[in-house]
Design a protein around this motif. Structure first.
Motif, PDB file in Angstrom:
ATOM      1  N   GLY A 100      -9.946   7.995   1.870  1.00 19.84           N
ATOM      2  CA  GLY A 100     -10.020   7.510   0.416  1.00 19.84           C
ATOM      3  C   GLY A 100      -9.076   7.016  -0.178  1.00 19.84           C
ATOM      4  O   GLY A 100      -8.979   6.060  -0.753  1.00 19.84           O
ATOM      5  N   VAL A 101      -7.893   7.392   0.171  1.00 23.61           N
ATOM      6  CA  VAL A 101      -6.414   6.939  -0.538  1.00 23.61           C
ATOM      7  C   VAL A 101      -6.094   5.608   0.069  1.00 23.61           C
ATOM      8  O   VAL A 101      -5.490   4.761  -0.700  1.00 23.61           O
ATOM      9  CB  VAL A 101      -5.218   8.026  -0.376  1.00 23.61           C
ATOM     10  N   ALA A 102      -6.397   5.286   1.427  1.00 26.51           N
ATOM     11  CA  ALA A 102      -6.190   4.211   1.981  1.00 26.51           C
ATOM     12  C   ALA A 102      -7.124   3.127   1.429  1.00 26.51           C
ATOM     13  O   ALA A 102      -6.589   1.862   1.462  1.00 26.51           O
ATOM     14  CB  ALA A 102      -6.292   4.239   3.479  1.00 26.51           C
ATOM     15  N   ARG A 119      -6.767   3.464  12.420  1.00 24.28           N
ATOM     16  CA  ARG A 119      -7.921   3.931  11.551  1.00 24.28           C
ATOM     17  C   ARG A 119      -7.822   3.157  10.186  1.00 24.28           C
ATOM     18  O   ARG A 119      -8.849   2.375   9.811  1.00 24.28           O
ATOM     19  CB  ARG A 119      -8.031   5.490  11.345  1.00 24.28           C
ATOM     20  N   ILE A 120      -6.604   3.167   9.443  1.00 19.49           N
ATOM     21  CA  ILE A 120      -6.638   2.700   8.260  1.00 19.49           C
ATOM     22  C   ILE A 120      -6.605   0.985   8.359  1.00 19.49           C
ATOM     23  O   ILE A 120      -7.277   0.439   7.638  1.00 19.49           O
ATOM     24  CB  ILE A 120      -5.298   2.824   7.588  1.00 19.49           C
ATOM     25  N   ALA A 170      11.565  -2.060   7.530  1.00 20.88           N
ATOM     26  CA  ALA A 170      11.976  -0.758   7.207  1.00 20.88           C
ATOM     27  C   ALA A 170      10.969   0.293   6.484  1.00 20.88           C
ATOM     28  O   ALA A 170      11.091   1.394   7.115  1.00 20.88           O
ATOM     29  CB  ALA A 170      13.219  -0.827   6.176  1.00 20.88           C
ATOM     30  N   ALA A 171      10.346  -0.089   5.830  1.00 19.51           N
ATOM     31  CA  ALA A 171       9.167   0.798   5.447  1.00 19.51           C
ATOM     32  C   ALA A 171       8.425   1.239   6.467  1.00 19.51           C
ATOM     33  O   ALA A 171       7.794   2.400   6.727  1.00 19.51           O
ATOM     34  CB  ALA A 171       8.479   0.057   4.135  1.00 19.51           C
ATOM     35  N   CYS A 172       7.989   0.390   7.255  1.00 21.01           N
ATOM     36  CA  CYS A 172       7.103   0.495   8.443  1.00 21.01           C
ATOM     37  C   CYS A 172       7.598   1.669   9.433  1.00 21.01           C
ATOM     38  O   CYS A 172       6.817   2.646   9.922  1.00 21.01           O
ATOM     39  CB  CYS A 172       6.733  -0.575   9.505  1.00 21.01           C
ATOM     40  N   ARG A 173       8.740   1.385   9.524  1.00 19.37           N
ATOM     41  CA  ARG A 173       9.760   2.441  10.570  1.00 19.37           C
ATOM     42  C   ARG A 173       9.586   3.834   9.852  1.00 19.37           C
ATOM     43  O   ARG A 173       9.503   4.802  10.544  1.00 19.37           O
ATOM     44  CB  ARG A 173      11.138   1.781  10.941  1.00 19.37           C
ATOM     45  N   ALA A 174       9.822   3.932   8.614  1.00 22.67           N
ATOM     46  CA  ALA A 174       9.907   5.049   7.999  1.00 22.67           C
ATOM     47  C   ALA A 174       8.605   5.846   7.796  1.00 22.67           C
ATOM     48  O   ALA A 174       8.765   7.093   8.046  1.00 22.67           O
ATOM     49  CB  ALA A 174      10.301   4.676   6.469  1.00 22.67           C
ATOM     50  N   VAL A 175       7.593   5.191   7.853  1.00 28.06           N
ATOM     51  CA  VAL A 175       6.226   5.941   7.916  1.00 28.06           C
ATOM     52  C   VAL A 175       5.491   6.306   9.166  1.00 28.06           C
ATOM     53  O   VAL A 175       4.796   6.956   9.361  1.00 28.06           O
ATOM     54  CB  VAL A 175       5.334   5.456   6.972  1.00 28.06           C
ATOM     55  N   LEU A 176       5.950   5.143  10.223  1.00 27.42           N
ATOM     56  CA  LEU A 176       5.198   5.437  11.484  1.00 27.42           C
ATOM     57  C   LEU A 176       6.078   6.208  12.439  1.00 27.42           C
ATOM     58  O   LEU A 176       5.650   6.903  13.394  1.00 27.42           O
ATOM     59  CB  LEU A 176       4.886   4.119  12.056  1.00 27.42           C
ATOM     60  N   ALA A 183      -0.507   4.370   1.909  1.00 26.87           N
ATOM     61  CA  ALA A 183       0.080   3.403   0.861  1.00 26.87           C
ATOM     62  C   ALA A 183       0.661   1.984   1.698  1.00 26.87           C
ATOM     63  O   ALA A 183      -0.016   0.671   1.553  1.00 26.87           O
ATOM     64  CB  ALA A 183       0.824   3.563  -0.204  1.00 26.87           C
ATOM     65  N   TYR A 184       1.504   2.396   2.706  1.00 24.43           N
ATOM     66  CA  TYR A 184       2.196   1.215   3.571  1.00 24.43           C
ATOM     67  C   TYR A 184       1.126   0.598   4.431  1.00 24.43           C
ATOM     68  O   TYR A 184       1.084  -0.741   4.241  1.00 24.43           O
ATOM     69  CB  TYR A 184       3.089   1.881   4.247  1.00 24.43           C
ATOM     70  N   LEU A 185       0.248   1.429   4.976  1.00 22.96           N
ATOM     71  CA  LEU A 185      -1.055   0.646   5.808  1.00 22.96           C
ATOM     72  C   LEU A 185      -1.706  -0.292   4.935  1.00 22.96           C
ATOM     73  O   LEU A 185      -2.018  -1.455   5.533  1.00 22.96           O
ATOM     74  CB  LEU A 185      -1.533   1.521   6.781  1.00 22.96           C
TER      75      LEU A 185
END
Length: 148
Positions: free
Chosen positions: A95-97, A49-50, A24-30, A129-131
């Motif tokens: 950077g954040v990833a 990329r990440i 569900a988190a994957c669907r939410a971000v992608l 964050a999710y990736l």
């Protein structure tokens, strides 16, 4: 690990709830219903990329499936961007990833100066964050299965 978009299929059955919440988190971000200033192909390219930056090459290849000719270059970790805005966004995402502790208020100010809306900055952070989480799960599962 085989190129797949469902890393969580390899989780043990007793982790089914975690797997479904992760999907569900994957669907939410992608593939969110309201992607804001980050198109769905753009999100997939940056996701690839990440994954590549985390050494998850098979997962990176799987994420490329959602890209298009306009966004595919973004998946290359060596690609810096086509303009100042894109360069600022990619540098921030990188950077954040990979090293979130190094991200500073100045990095956020740089995004704003490049014209990135506050809501899209939040979306960038969620995506990264999710990736990073997905890549860590994939790496852990590979180790449990005797892989790299």
């Amino acid at each position: 690990m085989q190129p797949t978009q469902d890393v969580f299929a390899a989780l043990p059955a007793e982790r089914a709830e975690i797997a479904e919440m992760s999907r569900a988190a994957c669907r939410a971000v992608l593939t969110p219903a309201a992607p804001g200033g980050l198109s769905l192909p753009w999100r997939h390219a940056v996701a690839a990329r990440i994954c590549a930056k985390h050494g998850q090459d098979a997962l990176a290849v799987a994420r490329l499936a959602g890209t298009d000719d306009d966004t595919r270059a973004l998946a290359d970790p060596g690609f810096a961007g086509r303009d100042a805005r894109e360069r600022a966004v990619l540098a921030f995402v990188d950077g954040v990833a990979v090293q979130p502790r190094t991200v500073t208020a100045e990095d956020l100010a740089g995004l704003k100066a490049a014209g990135v809306a506050d809501a899209d900055i939040v979306r960038l952070c969620e995506l990264a964050a999710y990736l990073a989480y997905e890549c860590r799960v994939a790496a852990g599962l590979a180790l449990m299965q005797g892989g790299r």
